[in-house]
Design a protein around this motif. Structure first.
Motif, short mmCIF file in Angstrom:
data_model
loop_
_atom_site.label_atom_id
_atom_site.label_comp_id
_atom_site.label_asym_id
_atom_site.label_seq_id
_atom_site.Cartn_x
_atom_site.Cartn_y
_atom_site.Cartn_z
N ARG A 218 60.95 110.66 30.10
CA ARG A 218 62.28 111.24 30.30
C ARG A 218 62.64 112.19 29.16
O ARG A 218 63.19 113.28 29.40
N ALA A 219 62.35 111.82 27.93
CA ALA A 219 62.65 112.68 26.79
C ALA A 219 61.88 113.99 26.90
O ALA A 219 62.42 115.08 26.63
N ARG A 220 60.61 113.90 27.29
CA ARG A 220 59.77 115.10 27.42
C ARG A 220 60.35 116.04 28.48
O ARG A 220 60.45 117.25 28.26
N LYS A 221 60.76 115.49 29.62
CA LYS A 221 61.36 116.32 30.68
C LYS A 221 62.65 116.97 30.20
O LYS A 221 62.90 118.16 30.47
N TYR A 222 63.47 116.20 29.50
CA TYR A 222 64.76 116.71 29.04
C TYR A 222 64.58 117.91 28.12
O TYR A 222 65.20 118.97 28.31
N PHE A 223 63.71 117.77 27.13
CA PHE A 223 63.51 118.87 26.19
C PHE A 223 62.78 120.04 26.83
O PHE A 223 63.04 121.21 26.49
N ALA A 224 61.88 119.76 27.77
CA ALA A 224 61.16 120.85 28.44
C ALA A 224 62.11 121.72 29.26
O ALA A 224 62.00 122.96 29.24
N VAL A 225 63.05 121.08 29.97
CA VAL A 225 64.02 121.86 30.75
C VAL A 225 64.86 122.74 29.83
O VAL A 225 65.11 123.91 30.13
N ILE A 226 65.30 122.19 28.71
CA ILE A 226 66.08 122.98 27.75
C ILE A 226 65.29 124.20 27.28
O ILE A 226 65.80 125.33 27.26
N LEU A 227 64.05 124.00 26.92
CA LEU A 227 63.26 125.07 26.31
C LEU A 227 62.93 126.19 27.29
O LEU A 227 62.79 127.35 26.87
N ILE A 228 62.84 125.89 28.60
CA ILE A 228 62.58 126.99 29.54
C ILE A 228 63.81 127.88 29.70
O ILE A 228 63.71 129.03 30.15
N ALA A 336 67.30 121.09 36.34
CA ALA A 336 67.91 120.10 35.45
C ALA A 336 68.53 118.95 36.25
O ALA A 336 68.39 117.78 35.87
N SER A 337 69.19 119.26 37.37
CA SER A 337 69.83 118.22 38.17
C SER A 337 68.82 117.38 38.93
O SER A 337 69.10 116.23 39.28
N GLU A 338 67.64 117.94 39.20
CA GLU A 338 66.63 117.25 40.01
C GLU A 338 65.69 116.37 39.19
O GLU A 338 64.89 115.64 39.75
N GLN A 339 65.79 116.43 37.89
CA GLN A 339 64.83 115.70 37.05
C GLN A 339 65.21 114.24 36.82
O GLN A 339 64.35 113.43 36.45
N PHE A 340 66.50 113.88 37.02
CA PHE A 340 66.97 112.57 36.57
C PHE A 340 67.75 111.83 37.65
O PHE A 340 68.26 112.43 38.60
N GLY A 341 67.86 110.50 37.49
CA GLY A 341 68.54 109.65 38.44
C GLY A 341 70.05 109.82 38.42
O GLY A 341 70.63 110.40 37.49
N THR A 342 70.71 109.28 39.46
CA THR A 342 72.15 109.48 39.67
C THR A 342 72.98 108.96 38.51
O THR A 342 74.03 109.52 38.19
N VAL A 352 72.16 119.90 29.36
CA VAL A 352 71.04 120.84 29.29
C VAL A 352 71.49 122.30 29.18
O VAL A 352 71.11 123.01 28.24
N PRO A 353 72.31 122.83 30.12
CA PRO A 353 72.71 124.23 29.97
C PRO A 353 73.55 124.50 28.73
O PRO A 353 73.52 125.60 28.18
N ASN A 354 74.28 123.47 28.26
CA ASN A 354 75.09 123.68 27.07
C ASN A 354 74.27 123.65 25.79
O ASN A 354 74.59 124.33 24.82
N VAL A 355 73.20 122.86 25.77
CA VAL A 355 72.28 122.93 24.64
C VAL A 355 71.60 124.30 24.62
O VAL A 355 71.41 124.91 23.57
N VAL A 356 71.27 124.81 25.82
CA VAL A 356 70.67 126.15 25.90
C VAL A 356 71.66 127.20 25.41
O VAL A 356 71.32 128.08 24.61
N ARG A 357 72.91 127.12 25.87
CA ARG A 357 73.93 128.05 25.38
C ARG A 357 74.11 127.88 23.87
O ARG A 357 74.24 128.86 23.13
N GLY A 358 74.14 126.62 23.43
CA GLY A 358 74.31 126.35 22.01
C GLY A 358 73.14 126.81 21.17
O GLY A 358 73.29 126.98 19.94
N SER A 359 71.99 127.03 21.81
CA SER A 359 70.83 127.52 21.06
C SER A 359 71.10 128.90 20.47
O SER A 359 70.38 129.34 19.57
#
Length: 411
Positions: A218-228, A336-342, A352-359
């Motif tokens: 899960r951590a790997r998916k989370y950071f990978a989505v951010i980085l793309i 980002a919405s499709e990677q994780f459970g409800t 995710v999009p806010n970490v990207v914006r915050g980058s």
């Protein structure tokens, strides 16, 4: 006879939810990008001139983006614990109030803190809207819904540019705040996600941020989505926002206006969002579409630096092309919405999009740190090369999520 009526009611509910999420994101993007558009005239009216314009602009942008980082976490957790609709109401109220207050600032200090508060509010809109739409639409077609939300919302930047050109910067902030409060009335008829209600009933742990990191996959998916997604905000936060300074450094005889650059970039971005979202549905893949648009981004970033100086018309045309190339934002937020459970979907989709914006804070700080050593242009090139290279590696490690069933929880 009751079944067709129930179906029509369901379709109307879905249509209203998509429309409200799209308009909410429209107002969100208007307010988010308005600072980039009115940065120079607003700071000059507060007595800031010369080289201080760039430094003050960087500070205010960083305050806004830092607020979005904190807000992403706040609204994401609330979205999973209290519901998607609570975030849609609360976030727009906060940033609308902050933007109206922003019209009355008399100092850079007050300006900075109001951009921080507005940033917190702005952080909730997209993630909650995308999460809601993803959960209420059929899995085979949800990409159309999220594409409409993202692409329609992006046009808020174009409207911001037009308003910023026509009116004083203080009036422009008031317009954004008034639009936000007007939108609250539309939200009354929107229903909560059925998936969320079901998870709420069974008592699963919801909005636990640690669940994003307590397992490596899960951590790997989370950071990978951010980085793309980081290259998207490299283009918007560096190449477009600071186009007057970069254009001058690149030798342009007529320096571009930031507001016009934002408007043209976001026209391209809206087109790119529609193209990437619908193409993703057509070929049945998220990953291949992201890769295609990453390649386009690389080509147009190289053009920005290595085929300069441009005429002003040529530069604005390149802004459209750059905007189109980073128009995989629609697919990015869907992924980002499709990677994780409800039970942690809103937390992930909002942060995710806010970490990207915050980058942008890290990107602008890196450019500022490199600038005395290698100059404005080379510092921007180095930061862009690193962001793009990392995004390619991150995409390679992500699973394909097209058509994935989202009705599950993370243990």
């Amino acid at each position: 006879m009751a079944q067709p009526s129930a179906t029509r009611d369901s379709q109307r509910a879905i249509t209203l939810s998509v429309m409200v999420a799209a308009l909410g994101y429209f107002v969100d993007i208007y307010d988010l990008l308005l600072f980039s558009i009115v940065r120079v005239p607003s700071l000059r009216s507060l007595g800031i001139e010369g080289d201080e314009l760039l430094r003050a602009g960087e500070r205010l942008l960083n305050m806004q983006m830092t607020g979005m980082l904190l807000g992403g976490l706040l609204w994401g957790v609330l979205g999973d614990r209290k519901g998607r609709l609570s975030v849609l109401f609360g976030s727009i109220f906060m940033y609308s109030a902050a933007n109206i207050a922003n019209a009355w600032v008399q100092s850079v200090e007050a300006y900075a803190w109001l951009r921080f508060i507005a940033g917190i509010g702005l952080a909730g809109e997209l993630g909650a809207g995308i999460t809601l739409v993803s959960e209420i639409m059929p899995k085979e077609t949800r990409g159309y819904g999220t594409t409409i939300v993202a692409a329609t919302g992006i046009l808020g930047a174009v409207f911001a540019a037009l308003v910023g050109d026509m009116f004083d910067w203080r009036v422009s902030y008031i317009v954004g705040g008034v639009m936000g409060f007007a939108l609250l009335a539309l939200r009354i008829g929107v229903y909560e996600s059925g998936m969320f209600e079901a998870v709420k009933q069974i008592g699963s742990s919801r909005g636990n941020v640690l669940q994003l990191f307590n397992r490596w996959d899960r951590a790997r998916k989370y950071f990978a989505v951010i980085l793309i997604g980081v290259p998207i905000w490299y283009v918007i936060g560096i190449l477009i926002t600071f186009s007057p300074e970069l254009g001058k450094a690149l030798g342009m005889t007529e320096v571009p206006a930031a507001g016009r650059a934002v408007m043209f970039a976001y026209l391209g971005l809206a087109g790119g969002d529609f193209a990437s979202g619908f193409f993703s549905q057509f070929i049945g893949s998220r990953r291949r579409v992201v890769l295609l648009f990453q390649l386009l981004t690389t080509v147009f970033v190289a053009t920005y630096f290595f085929l300069a100086p441009f005429t002003l018309t040529g530069f604005y045309a390149l802004c459209v092309a750059l905007g189109f190339s980073v128009g995989y934002w629609a697919v990015f937020v869907t992924v980002a919405s499709e990677q994780f459970g409800t039970n942690i979907r809103a937390t992930a989709t909002t942060t995710v999009p806010n970490v990207v914006r915050g980058s942008v804070v890290l990107l602008t700080s890196s450019v500022a740190w490199l600038r005395p050593q290698v100059g404005v242009v080379r510092s921007a090139i180095i930061v862009g090369m690193v962001a793009l290279a990392i995004s390619y590696v991150a995409l390679w490690g992500l699973e394909e999520t097209f058509g994935k069933d989202l009705d599950y929880v993370e243990e």
